[in-house]
Write an enzyme that holds these catalytic residues in place. Structure first.
Site, PDB file in Angstrom:
ATOM      1  N   ALA A  61       0.973  -1.285   0.039  1.00  0.00           N
ATOM      2  CA  ALA A  61      -0.175  -0.045   0.125  1.00  0.00           C
ATOM      3  C   ALA A  61       1.028   1.240   0.129  1.00  0.00           C
ATOM      4  CB  ALA A  61      -0.823  -0.080   1.278  1.00  0.00           C
ATOM      5  N   GLU A 103      -0.702  -9.265  -1.166  1.00  0.00           N
ATOM      6  CA  GLU A 103      -1.943  -9.642  -1.203  1.00  0.00           C
ATOM      7  C   GLU A 103      -2.629  -9.529  -2.540  1.00  0.00           C
ATOM      8  OE1 GLU A 103      -2.693  -6.592   1.728  1.00  0.00           O
ATOM      9  OE2 GLU A 103      -3.654  -8.055   3.018  1.00  0.00           O
ATOM     10  N   GLU A 123       3.323  -5.625   7.555  1.00  0.00           N
ATOM     11  CA  GLU A 123       2.327  -4.651   8.340  1.00  0.00           C
ATOM     12  C   GLU A 123       2.573  -4.671   9.722  1.00  0.00           C
ATOM     13  OE1 GLU A 123       1.721  -6.824   5.676  1.00  0.00           O
ATOM     14  OE2 GLU A 123       0.282  -5.589   4.323  1.00  0.00           O
TER      15      GLU A 123
HETATM   16  N1  T1G Z   1       4.587   3.602   0.062  1.00  0.00           N
HETATM   17  C1  T1G Z   1       4.986   4.813   0.048  1.00  0.00           C
HETATM   18  N2  T1G Z   1       6.318   5.177  -0.358  1.00  0.00           N
HETATM   19  C2  T1G Z   1       7.150   3.992  -0.236  1.00  0.00           C
HETATM   20  C3  T1G Z   1       6.679   2.735   0.099  1.00  0.00           C
HETATM   21  C4  T1G Z   1       5.234   2.528   0.100  1.00  0.00           C
HETATM   22  N3  T1G Z   1       4.827   1.433   0.891  1.00  0.00           N
HETATM   23  N4  T1G Z   1       7.778   2.071   0.396  1.00  0.00           N
HETATM   24  C5  T1G Z   1       8.762   2.853  -0.276  1.00  0.00           C
HETATM   25  N5  T1G Z   1       8.458   3.957  -0.320  1.00  0.00           N
HETATM   26  C6  T1G Z   1       9.322   5.287  -0.801  1.00  0.00           C
HETATM   27  C7  T1G Z   1      10.545   5.388   0.307  1.00  0.00           C
HETATM   28  O1  T1G Z   1      10.074   6.305   1.494  1.00  0.00           O
HETATM   29  C8  T1G Z   1      11.459   6.027  -0.561  1.00  0.00           C
HETATM   30  O2  T1G Z   1      11.136   7.423  -0.925  1.00  0.00           O
HETATM   31  C9  T1G Z   1      11.533   5.268  -2.040  1.00  0.00           C
HETATM   32  O3  T1G Z   1      10.051   4.553  -1.946  1.00  0.00           O
HETATM   33  C10 T1G Z   1      12.414   4.046  -2.044  1.00  0.00           C
HETATM   34  O4  T1G Z   1      12.375   3.490  -0.808  1.00  0.00           O
HETATM   35  C11 T1G Z   1      -3.229  -3.298   2.757  1.00  0.00           C
HETATM   36  C12 T1G Z   1      -1.363  -2.183   4.738  1.00  0.00           C
HETATM   37  C13 T1G Z   1      10.176  -2.175  -1.395  1.00  0.00           C
HETATM   38  C14 T1G Z   1      12.044  -3.040  -0.162  1.00  0.00           C
HETATM   39  O5  T1G Z   1       6.044  -1.837   4.117  1.00  0.00           O
HETATM   40  O6  T1G Z   1      10.266  -2.306   2.223  1.00  0.00           O
HETATM   41  O7  T1G Z   1       0.668  -3.026   2.060  1.00  0.00           O
HETATM   42  O8  T1G Z   1      13.007   8.543  -0.034  1.00  0.00           O
HETATM   43  O9  T1G Z   1      14.753   3.493  -0.245  1.00  0.00           O
HETATM   44  O10 T1G Z   1      16.186   0.308  -0.658  1.00  0.00           O
HETATM   45  O11 T1G Z   1      -2.203  -4.951   3.734  1.00  0.00           O
HETATM   46  O12 T1G Z   1      10.990   0.302   0.074  1.00  0.00           O
HETATM   47  O13 T1G Z   1      12.944   8.004  -2.531  1.00  0.00           O
HETATM   48  O14 T1G Z   1      11.450   9.686  -1.511  1.00  0.00           O
HETATM   49  O15 T1G Z   1      13.259   1.856   0.946  1.00  0.00           O
HETATM   50  O16 T1G Z   1      14.916  -0.281  -3.067  1.00  0.00           O
HETATM   51  C15 T1G Z   1       3.762  -2.756   3.269  1.00  0.00           C
HETATM   52  C16 T1G Z   1       8.026  -0.929   2.391  1.00  0.00           C
HETATM   53  C17 T1G Z   1       2.766  -1.450   3.336  1.00  0.00           C
HETATM   54  C18 T1G Z   1       7.187  -1.765   2.022  1.00  0.00           C
HETATM   55  C19 T1G Z   1      12.358  -1.141  -1.581  1.00  0.00           C
HETATM   56  N6  T1G Z   1       4.931  -2.463   2.595  1.00  0.00           N
HETATM   57  N7  T1G Z   1       9.160  -0.602   1.338  1.00  0.00           N
HETATM   58  O17 T1G Z   1      13.789  -0.802  -0.871  1.00  0.00           O
HETATM   59  O18 T1G Z   1      14.221   1.524  -1.563  1.00  0.00           O
HETATM   60  S1  T1G Z   1       1.374  -1.566   3.928  1.00  0.00           S
HETATM   61  C20 T1G Z   1       5.874  -2.085   2.962  1.00  0.00           C
HETATM   62  C21 T1G Z   1      10.232  -1.357   1.540  1.00  0.00           C
HETATM   63  C22 T1G Z   1       0.264  -2.569   3.110  1.00  0.00           C
HETATM   64  C23 T1G Z   1      -2.051  -3.752   2.939  1.00  0.00           C
HETATM   65  C24 T1G Z   1      -0.842  -2.824   3.642  1.00  0.00           C
HETATM   66  C25 T1G Z   1      11.289  -0.712   0.560  1.00  0.00           C
HETATM   67  C26 T1G Z   1      11.273  -1.921  -0.552  1.00  0.00           C
HETATM   68  P1  T1G Z   1      12.298   8.577  -1.300  1.00  0.00           P
HETATM   69  P2  T1G Z   1      13.761   2.671  -0.468  1.00  0.00           P
HETATM   70  P3  T1G Z   1      14.649   0.040  -1.511  1.00  0.00           P
END
Ligand code: T1G
Ligand code: NAD
Length: 646
Positions: A61, A103, A123
């Protein structure tokens, strides 16, 4: 954001392109929603491959949307729609399929992945539970025990492990899209598996759930989401699909607005901002190809191990041959430990060790890009080392000190080319702890500073820039925390009550048991040194204990007694006697008040640190406490927890 449809014969490909991580924004959800309709209506299409452009599959998300009202189409509905599509969808995964990304993939009829892909439901780490069927579909796909592990830990699986668990149908070697299209063609020749939502679950008995609750509560240490996720999984096992989905959604919405989720989002964004400070955006770091460490003791060996883990060849310089052998043995000990814990194979450990050259000869540093000094904490010894480095190293090589308390300016004094000098303060064990304080001196160049941050990225550490003061950010707050805890003891609060209060607050250990583990003598010697240098350092309760021979677990007792060979702290009558003359009982305090007081003290020191420009933002202080000192992540750090934000 684009969602593009192409066709390869009867196989359609849907390509998502929403940089940087293909997060599921409202526009992307709508794009996928429309793609289902388009492809359902297209008689020439027999199956659909869902693939992503850029560095990763859908990473989840869009976390930036969490504070805002949800906009349709909602993710659970989109996942249902993909699952109910007239043509089977195949998720083709590279990078990370996390959270909502996984998902969506579970809504597809099949999942294929490249070998280095990660799949997971992180999450709980954001203080929430999966909100689009993650807790309801995983047990149907993996069975309950594996689903419990995946969802309550938040830890992702590599493609091969995911395939073993049943989360992935095939690991694709070579080109992902080609492999996924071939997989889809083959799948069309066989009977289709049932959609995940209609598969049965083998429900475990009540004992299983009771056991899991105990285990999850223990490792969560006060974080709410893991237990709530477990409750969702239980519901999934015991109710029908629709009821379980409703329960999950309710839990998700409930947690999304919680203080814990806000705290964890704060940490999420702080961690992502830390490695790339805006001020250094246009500064090119020195390329790091070869590194060296001076001193192979506790810290030097740990730092060398961290450098090897990042793939850099390392020269380890010690003062004589015997010390070289000890340093190499320390390193072997670290890698052997990693093998025992299953983190490295024997062959990998040998390779890590083979990449370290132990020597007494500074000539081995002639082509080193970065040298990190970790010798004794004595200014004379350190200065002598930097004199040798100035002669032996390239003039552009970055020269760093790992000092804890000395003034880096004094260490750099007289160094030719001081612009290449910097403090890099690692935490013990240096190959494990995530925090790296980066301490420039006034002459440090931007390029050297940028190299410090580049090193942190290479080592996968969380860098925080600190100004110069005693203890920099972390140890300075630690000192205040310990002083405040001692002040409570002086007011008659029991040592064990204080430790229990901090454990109850979410720390793994309280301040006194932590000192017993690390040893009281290091801080004592430092205070004695300052006293000898004429500084007015007030007598501490710790001084009384050390003078009585109580240095912690290693001497059989410190703040507590320890039975021989045991690590369980027992309140000590001897300590009570030793301290009796220093205690002047004040009002009673309950554990909540104790923890609130000590956290407020940490935050007050943090505020002073900000006021003096030693740290730039409250969020960075929070990162220091979380990654260096075990502050509970789900509270967001001492600054966030006390309302000092920004
Ligand atoms: N949403 C918005 N921005 C995100 C993002 C996200 N989920 N994930 C990363 N970014 C932005 C981050 O702030 C950065 O921004 C840029 O992307 C690059 O990130 C309904 C509730 C995928 C392994 O928790 O683990 O789904 O600084 O430096 O090292 O159930 O990003 O460039 O402006 O980390 O290549 C669950 C979190 C959400 C994934 C890539 N998902 N992200 O790593 O890049 S909850 C997460 C990561 C959910 C549903 C629900 C990593 C990555 P900026 P980065 P990276
Ligand atoms: P240590 O005593 O375990 O190791 C120091 C090593 O330096 C020894 O192996 C010694 O042989 C070597 N050494 C001494 N003089 C040398 C010289 N002239 N040339 C080459 N090698 C020499 O100490 P440590 O705990 O690893 O601490 C090292 C530094 O790291 C200190 O500045 C300390 O303040 C800092 N530090 C320690 C910790 C910690 O938790 N131990 C944490 C952060 C920083």
């Amino acid at each position: 954001m684009t969602v593009t449809i192409d066709r390869q014969g009867e196989i359609a490909t849907v390509t998502v392109d929403n940089p940087p991580v293909n997060a599921l924004s409202a526009a992307l959800r709508q794009g996928l929603w429309d793609a289902v309709a388009t492809l359902d209506a297209d008689a020439s299409v027999a199956a659909v491959v869902l693939v992503c452009a850029g560095r990763t599959f859908i990473a989840g998300a869009d976390v930036t949307e969490f504070g805002k009202p949800p906009v349709p189409p909602h993710l659970p509905d989109l996942v249902d729609r993909i699952e109910a599509a007239a043509k089977p969808w195949v998720a083709a995964i590279h990078g990370s399929a996390l959270g909502g990304g996984l998902e969506v993939a579970m809504g597809c009829r099949f999942r294929v992945a490249v070998p280095d892909a990660w799949l997971g439901l992180p999450e709980v780490g954001l203080g929430i539970v999966p909100g689009a069927g993650g807790t309801v579909r995983t047990p149907r796909l993996l069975g309950v025990p594996a689903a419990v592990d995946l969802v309550t830990s938040g830890r992702p699986l590599r493609a091969a492990q995911a395939a073993e668990a049943g989360l992935v149908d095939a690991v694709v070697q070579g080109d992902l899209l080609e492999g996924a299209v071939a997989f889809a063609r083959l799948a069309l020749t066989r009977p289709l598996p049932q959609p995940v939502s209609t598969r049965p679950i083998a429900a475990p008995d009540a004992d299983f759930w009771a056991e899991q609750e105990k285990a999850v509560a223990k490792s969560a240490r006060g974080a709410a989401a893991p237990l709530r996720a477990l409750a969702c999984l239980r519901k999934a096992a015991e109710a029908d699909f629709a009821d379980a989905m409703a329960f999950e959604r309710q839990t998700f919405l409930d947690l999304r607005g919680s203080e814990q989720a806000a705290a964890l989002r704060h940490v999420f964004f702080a961690e992502r901002a830390a490695p790339r400070p805006a001020a250094l955006r246009d500064v090119e770091p020195l390329p790091l190809r070869r590194a060296a460490v001076i001193g192979g003791g506790t810290m030097g060996a740990g730092i060398a191990a961290a450098l090897r883990d990042a793939g850099l060849p390392v020269v380890l310089v010690e003062r004589d041959d015997e010390a070289v052998a000890r340093g190499m043995a320390n390193l072997r000990g670290i890698f052997d430990g990693a093998v025992r814990r299953g983190k490295l194979t024997g062959a990998q450990a040998e390779d890590r060790l083979a990449g370290v050259t132990g020597t007494t000869d500074y000539a081995a540093l002639a082509d080193t890009d970065l040298v990190i000094e970790a010798v004794f904490e004595e200014i004379g010894v350190k200065r002598a080392v930097f004199d040798r480095l100035a002669e032996a190293c390239r003039p552009d090589a970055v020269l760093a000190t790992n000092t804890s308390y000395l003034d880096p300016r004094a260490i750099a004094k007289g160094l030719p080319g001081p612009e290449r000098f910097i403090g890099l303060h690692f935490f013990s064990p240096a190959n494990v702890m995530k925090l790296l304080e980066i301490v420039p001196v006034p002459q440090t160049s931007d390029r050297t500073l940028a190299t410090g941050f580049a090193l942190a990225r290479a080592l996968k550490k969380i860098p925080v820039r600190a100004g110069i003061c005693e203890g920099f950010i972390g140890n300075r707050i630690l000192k205040r925390y310990r002083t405040a805890a001692e002040a409570l003891v002086r007011q008659g609060v029991a040592i064990a009550e204080i430790d229990a209060a901090m454990r109850g607050h979410g720390f793994a250990m309280g301040p006194f048991e932590a000192q017993d583990l690390g040893g009281l003598d290091i801080a004592y010697l430092q205070r004695e040194g300052a006293r000898a240098a004429g500084q007015a350092v007030p007598e501490t309760l710790g001084d009384l204990l050390v003078r009585a021979g109580r240095k912690g677990q290693k001497t059989g007792g410190g703040w507590y007694d320890y039975a021989p060979g045991e690590r369980r702290p027992q309140p000590s009558a001897i300590v009570a006697d030793l301290l009796a003359g220093s205690v002047d009982p004040g009002p009673a305090m309950d554990r909540k008040a104790i923890a609130a007081h000590l956290v407020a003290e940490m935050a007050a020191e943090g505020q002073a640190i900000l006021d003096q420009g030693i740290a730039q933002t409250p969020a960075e202080i929070d990162l220091v406490e979380i990654h260096g000192y075990g502050f509970p992540r789900w509270r967001g750090g001492p600054m966030f927890a006390t309302g000092i934000r920004g």
